[in-house]
Enzyme design. Structure first.
Site, PDB file in Angstrom:
ATOM      1  N   LYS A 174       0.689  -1.133  -0.089  1.00  0.00           N
ATOM      2  CA  LYS A 174      -0.142  -0.062   0.008  1.00  0.00           C
ATOM      3  C   LYS A 174       0.966   1.121   0.020  1.00  0.00           C
ATOM      4  CE  LYS A 174      -4.288   0.788   2.679  1.00  0.00           C
ATOM      5  NZ  LYS A 174      -4.699   0.762   3.987  1.00  0.00           N
TER       6      LYS A 174
HETATM    7  C1  E4P Z   1      -7.884   1.527   4.583  1.00  0.00           C
HETATM    8  O1  E4P Z   1      -7.357   1.001   3.468  1.00  0.00           O
HETATM    9  C2  E4P Z   1      -7.919   2.688   4.756  1.00  0.00           C
HETATM   10  O2  E4P Z   1      -6.694   2.972   5.610  1.00  0.00           O
HETATM   11  C3  E4P Z   1      -9.119   2.753   5.817  1.00  0.00           C
HETATM   12  O3  E4P Z   1     -10.308   2.463   5.401  1.00  0.00           O
HETATM   13  C4  E4P Z   1      -9.255   4.482   6.503  1.00  0.00           C
HETATM   14  O4  E4P Z   1     -10.390   4.524   7.342  1.00  0.00           O
HETATM   15  P1  E4P Z   1     -10.626   5.595   8.152  1.00  0.00           P
HETATM   16  O5  E4P Z   1     -10.855   6.959   7.458  1.00  0.00           O
HETATM   17  O6  E4P Z   1     -11.802   5.194   9.190  1.00  0.00           O
HETATM   18  O7  E4P Z   1      -9.488   5.996   9.016  1.00  0.00           O
END
Ligand code: E4P
Length: 213
Positions: free
Chosen positions: A83
């Protein structure tokens, strides 16, 4: 629509994986900071627990740091997706890792243009953060519609991984649009499973059963 669990909690992953609900997992540094233990050991364990794609996020901000970290993270499992953030360096890292057959999830996507560029860089997934857009008065789900249309227009192979999910309605809306995948926090998955009428109905069945002589 593939369902990924948005967590670094081994306990939650095991719980929902035992129900057969989990096609993959996404983690990020904030989620890992909530868990006890070495984050790298946790990431490795998650990758070993799950057959599907597990997104593990880099911390570096330059493309060379991201690529180096990506190589390390990929050692944790064949199913690891690296990622990288939606930055110029993140896109360079995406292109180079993709060329090495290491799949990349570009995270922190907040516009259709960003999604299109991440797709051009060869990302396997783009992660549009719909909840954070809603939080600042934008329409997160509309972004999913836009990306879906653009990816269909040009037949991009990149998959839409809906992220930053805040409630069960986000999940229904994403499925209706035809998002490829969605990453759901455990608390929301729990809300999707439960329904008051299910609980009331079950209690009634059990109490009526007791009345049978
Ligand atoms: C997933 O890949 C993301 O990092 C996550 O869904 C972010 O979510 P949040 O906005 O609740 O932190």
């Amino acid at each position: 629509m593939k369902i990924f669990l948005d967590t670094a909690s081994i306990k939650s992953i095991k719980f929902y994986n035992d129900m057969g609900l989990i096609d993959g997992v996404t983690t990020n540094p904030s989620l890992l900071s909530k868990e006890k233990g070495n984050p790298h050991s946790i990431m490795k364990s998650i990758s070993n627990m799950i057959d599907g794609d597990v997104s593990l996020e880099v911390i570096g901000t330059t493309y060379s740091e991201m690529i180096k970290e990506g190589h390390t993270l990929k050692l944790y499992g064949d199913n690891v997706v690296v990622k990288c953030p939606m930055t110029p360096d993140g896109l360079i890292a995406c292109k180079k890792l993709t060329n090495e057959n290491i799949p990349v999830n570009i995270t922190l996507i907040f516009s259709a243009n960003q999604a299109m560029l991440a797709a051009k860089s060869g990302a396997k997934y783009v992660s549009p953060f719909i909840g954070r857009l809603d939080d600042v008065g934008n329409d997160g789900i509309n972004l999913i519609n836009e990306i879906k249309q653009i990816f269909q227009n040009y037949d991009y192979g990149t998959q839409i991984l809906v992220a930053s999910v805040r409630h069960p309605i986000h999940v229904i809306q994403s499925a209706k649009i035809g998002a490829d995948a969605i990453t759901i926090p455990p608390i929301i998955l729990d809300k999707m499973i439960k329904h008051n009428l299910t609980s009331i109905g079950l209690n009634n069945f059990l109490s009526d059963w007791k009345k049978i002589k």
